[in-house]
Design an enzyme around this catalytic site. Structure first.
Site, PDB file in Angstrom:
ATOM      1  CG  ASP A 103      -3.852   7.066   1.918  1.00  0.00           C
ATOM      2  OD1 ASP A 103      -3.395   7.765   1.947  1.00  0.00           O
ATOM      3  OD2 ASP A 103      -3.980   5.853   1.529  1.00  0.00           O
ATOM      4  CG  HIS A 160       0.473   5.797  -0.792  1.00  0.00           C
ATOM      5  ND1 HIS A 160      -0.695   6.420  -1.532  1.00  0.00           N
ATOM      6  CD2 HIS A 160      -0.163   5.386   0.156  1.00  0.00           C
ATOM      7  CE1 HIS A 160      -1.818   6.389  -0.855  1.00  0.00           C
ATOM      8  NE2 HIS A 160      -1.452   6.410   0.332  1.00  0.00           N
ATOM      9  CG  HIS A 195      -1.292   1.360   1.275  1.00  0.00           C
ATOM     10  ND1 HIS A 195      -3.178   1.195   0.957  1.00  0.00           N
ATOM     11  CD2 HIS A 195      -1.955   2.266   2.361  1.00  0.00           C
ATOM     12  CE1 HIS A 195      -3.706   2.217   1.482  1.00  0.00           C
ATOM     13  NE2 HIS A 195      -2.695   3.197   1.809  1.00  0.00           N
ATOM     14  CD  GLU A 196       1.476   3.524   3.943  1.00  0.00           C
ATOM     15  OE1 GLU A 196       2.231   4.449   2.844  1.00  0.00           O
ATOM     16  OE2 GLU A 196       0.720   3.673   4.844  1.00  0.00           O
TER      17      GLU A 196
END
Length: 377
Positions: free
Chosen positions: A169, A78, A74-75
């Protein structure tokens, strides 16, 4: 040694690796999470693997590792999207409530802000869907339990992160929308921050209505978890609001307007004579020239004041000057957030301002910037 190796880590964190030049850090609080997950999953693991004994706790910790690897995905989404738009990414930190990607600066358009923000939840939802598709093909037992749990956890992470409130987010997605509509990124931050505060209050109150919603009465750990999450949301939202209030005053800070006139003097000129010439020329700062006539240093005002007047005739002006490093030379037209970021990257008391053609415009003194900022409040 690479730049990432040179950066100091925040207290209580451990570097576990590096992906694409981005440090991956883990906070010590993750150990608490791993123990908590192992304890909570132990009954379910023992139900599908009778007789596993203490191995159920080992399996629980292994699940915690897999869960945080999906958080890392997930990170990383980004981080990769931010780097694609030219934004430096300092680190990814996994902590008690998930993870955070430290990005230097912000996207320069609402569309880029939207993409960088939404890609994380989409990744989590995608990972959850993949595990859902694996359900029919994995055998019953511990493996299916892990697949189902990872599917549920990633779907929950993805959906909850889309809640429109900072620091989630979804809050950044809302910020991008308000920014796009109003043309004001700071207004977008404040709106998303207040929505984050509302989300924090709702999380805090959720245990009071938990039984009608989930069919299970709230227990003490539910209240504790709700408090922790609500505190995290409220703190992040409040910090974002305060940051926006500060940053919308930054455009008033313009290096050209705040600069002091600079007088260039030879490096071996006595300090007393340099000060006299500066006063005569009504210059607020001194820059030092080397033997070839190039700027080699900026005279430090504090060092001049600390030098007794009776010693100044015997002290070369170069001895109270700081060498002009690349970070100490700024464009005379720099202003607002770029100016503050440049000063934060290379902290100093004075900066040399140059015109586009390389000519010296003047010297920017940090104290002058601080006073100008204080005057905007």
């Amino acid at each position: 040694m690479t730049e990432s190796q040179q950066r100091s880590r925040p207290p209580g964190t451990l570097k576990i690796g590096e992906i694409g030049g981005v440090d991956v850090l883990v906070r010590s609080s993750w150990l608490v999470v791993a123990a908590l997950i192992a304890f909570m999953l132990a009954p379910a693991i023992e139900a599908v693997e009778p007789g596993i004994g203490n191995g159920k706790y080992v399996a629980g910790v292994a699940f915690a590792v897999l869960l945080y690897l999906s958080v890392l995905l997930h990170e990383m989404s980004h981080a990769l999207m931010a780097k694609r738009f030219g934004l430096p990414v300092r680190s990814i930190t996994l902590h008690f409530l998930g993870g955070v990607t430290e990005i230097e600066g912000e996207p320069d358009t609402p569309a880029r802000e939207f993409v960088v923000s939404v890609v994380g939840p989409i990744t989590s939802i995608g990972v959850g869907v993949v595990f859902l598709l694996l359900h029919p093909v994995v055998p019953d037992g511990l493996l299916r339990l892990a697949v189902d749990a990872l599917a549920g956890a990633n779907l929950v992470v993805g959906v909850l992160n889309l809640v429109p409130g900072l620091p989630l987010d979804g809050g950044r997605v809302l910020r991008a929308a308000v920014w796009g509509i109003t043309g004001n990124p700071h207004r977008g931050t404040i709106v998303a921050g207040w929505c984050g505060r509302v989300a924090a209050v709702l999380v805090f109150l959720f245990p009071l209505v938990q039984q009608p919603v989930t069919g299970r009465p709230a227990i003490p750990t539910d209240y504790i978890l709700a408090f922790v999450i609500a505190f995290f949301l409220w703190s992040g939202a409040t910090q974002a609001i305060l940051s926006a209030q500060v940053r919308r005053r930054l455009p008033a800070l313009r290096a050209r307007q705040l600069a002091r006139r600079a007088l260039a003097v030879p490096h071996d000129l006595p300090l007393s004579e340099a000060v006299r010439q500066a006063q005569e020329a009504q210059a607020g700062s001194l820059v030092v020239l080397d033997v070839d006539g190039h700027v080699s240093g900026i005279v430090n005002e504090a060092a001049v004041l600390a030098t007794p007047e009776d010693r100044r005739p015997w002290v070369a002006v170069s001895t109270v000057a700081r060498t002009v490093e690349p970070g100490l030379q700024l464009d005379a037209d720099i202003a607002g957030e770029p100016l503050i970021r440049a000063m934060q990257r290379t902290p100093a008391s004075e900066y040399l301002l140059r015109e586009r053609d390389g000519a010296i415009f003047g010297v920017l003194v940090t104290d002058d910037v601080d006073r100008a900022f204080a005057a905007t409040t």
